[in-house]
Design a protein around this motif. Sequence first.
Motif, short mmCIF file in Angstrom:
data_model
loop_
_atom_site.label_atom_id
_atom_site.label_comp_id
_atom_site.label_asym_id
_atom_site.label_seq_id
_atom_site.Cartn_x
_atom_site.Cartn_y
_atom_site.Cartn_z
N ARG A 67 0.86 -1.19 0.00
CA ARG A 67 0.00 0.00 0.00
C ARG A 67 0.89 1.24 0.00
O ARG A 67 1.81 1.35 0.80
CB ARG A 67 -0.91 0.00 1.23
CG ARG A 67 -1.79 1.24 1.35
CD ARG A 67 -2.86 1.04 2.43
NE ARG A 67 -2.28 0.77 3.73
CZ ARG A 67 -1.88 1.72 4.60
NH1 ARG A 67 -1.96 3.00 4.26
NH2 ARG A 67 -1.38 1.38 5.77
N LYS A 68 0.60 2.18 -0.88
CA LYS A 68 1.40 3.39 -0.97
C LYS A 68 0.86 4.47 -0.03
O LYS A 68 -0.34 4.72 0.01
CB LYS A 68 1.41 3.93 -2.40
CG LYS A 68 2.23 3.08 -3.36
CD LYS A 68 2.39 3.77 -4.70
CE LYS A 68 3.27 2.95 -5.63
NZ LYS A 68 3.52 3.65 -6.91
N ASN A 69 1.76 5.08 0.72
CA ASN A 69 1.47 6.28 1.50
C ASN A 69 2.67 7.21 1.30
O ASN A 69 3.45 7.44 2.23
CB ASN A 69 1.25 5.95 2.97
CG ASN A 69 0.82 7.16 3.78
OD1 ASN A 69 0.46 8.20 3.22
ND2 ASN A 69 0.85 7.03 5.10
N LEU A 70 2.82 7.68 0.07
CA LEU A 70 4.02 8.42 -0.31
C LEU A 70 4.07 9.79 0.36
O LEU A 70 3.05 10.47 0.50
CB LEU A 70 4.07 8.60 -1.82
CG LEU A 70 4.13 7.30 -2.65
CD1 LEU A 70 4.14 7.61 -4.13
CD2 LEU A 70 5.33 6.46 -2.26
N VAL A 71 5.26 10.17 0.77
CA VAL A 71 5.45 11.44 1.47
C VAL A 71 5.40 12.60 0.47
O VAL A 71 5.49 12.40 -0.75
CB VAL A 71 6.79 11.46 2.23
CG1 VAL A 71 6.93 10.24 3.13
CG2 VAL A 71 7.97 11.54 1.26
N SER A 72 5.28 13.79 0.99
CA SER A 72 5.23 14.99 0.14
C SER A 72 6.63 15.35 -0.34
O SER A 72 7.65 14.90 0.20
CB SER A 72 4.66 16.16 0.93
OG SER A 72 5.54 16.51 2.00
N GLN A 73 6.68 16.22 -1.35
CA GLN A 73 7.96 16.68 -1.86
C GLN A 73 8.75 17.44 -0.81
O GLN A 73 9.98 17.35 -0.76
CB GLN A 73 7.74 17.57 -3.09
CG GLN A 73 9.03 18.00 -3.78
CD GLN A 73 9.83 16.83 -4.31
OE1 GLN A 73 9.29 15.96 -4.98
NE2 GLN A 73 11.13 16.80 -4.02
N SER A 74 8.06 18.17 0.06
CA SER A 74 8.76 18.92 1.11
C SER A 74 9.50 17.99 2.06
O SER A 74 10.60 18.30 2.52
CB SER A 74 7.78 19.81 1.88
OG SER A 74 6.81 19.03 2.55
N ILE A 75 8.90 16.83 2.34
CA ILE A 75 9.58 15.85 3.21
C ILE A 75 10.73 15.20 2.47
O ILE A 75 11.81 14.98 3.05
CB ILE A 75 8.56 14.81 3.72
CG1 ILE A 75 7.57 15.48 4.67
CG2 ILE A 75 9.26 13.65 4.42
CD1 ILE A 75 6.45 14.59 5.14
N ILE A 76 10.54 14.90 1.19
CA ILE A 76 11.65 14.38 0.38
C ILE A 76 12.83 15.35 0.43
O ILE A 76 13.99 14.94 0.61
CB ILE A 76 11.21 14.17 -1.08
CG1 ILE A 76 10.21 13.01 -1.17
CG2 ILE A 76 12.41 13.90 -1.98
CD1 ILE A 76 9.63 12.81 -2.55
#
Length: 250
Positions: free
Chosen positions: A5-14
């Motif tokens: 299951r995907k719960n991808l982080v935001s670009q700001s967290i990346i």
Amino acid sequence: MVNIRKNLVSQSIINTVTSGTGNGRKWITIHETDNENTTANADAHGRLQAGGNSRSASWHYTVDEKEAVQSFNHNIKCWAAGDGSGNGNANSIHIEICVNKDGNYKKAVENAAALAKKIMEAENIPLDRVVQHNHWSGKNCPSKIRSGKAGVTWAGFKDILKEVTTVSKPENPSTSNNYYTSNPGKIKVIKTCWQYKGTNFVEGNRVQKVAAGPIEYTVKKIEHTKAGTPRLLMKNGTYMTTNKKYVKKA
């Protein structure tokens, strides 16, 4: 088969807890969360990363007995190996196994092996490049596997992975999304991949990169690795993947 299951982080967290894109995706690194608190499962760790981890750390997947939660795409260089800009951080996909007291640890390990196999197939990563966190920084991680006190050793984990990596031929190859099981005659490349000088798809065996396009390539026959994974032996003597993410019948 483990549910992902995907719960991808935001670009700001990346931008905050990774080195951005460019992961070479040549290794898979196995970790354990070392968080034995109840409810510290894959969902909880996925939400932790999505909400902004307070530590300067990041990893691609967290796995428990029920599922694998993906927080980062494979092309992201996560901070998980403790080796700075070395291969661990720059060229590895990281899997954290949950050890929460209210979970089923052994099942979580089995799910981690199934996930690792799926990544190996998708990224053409060989079994000998599935390593412990300890391999990169000397940290005692994954600690339970390393001690063997929870009933799983590293040798045992690799044995589970070998069992998972044994590829059986599907009953109906025409509907399979994974492998060719009979000579496809000619193929076309639909996503850039490599030709190798042997069935072991490691960096040192790479011959040339093949870009997607209309050119047809002739297949002599199917050969298999020791783990049972099929490879395409090409007319020019090189080997190519059978993964239909990269090639299709012409």
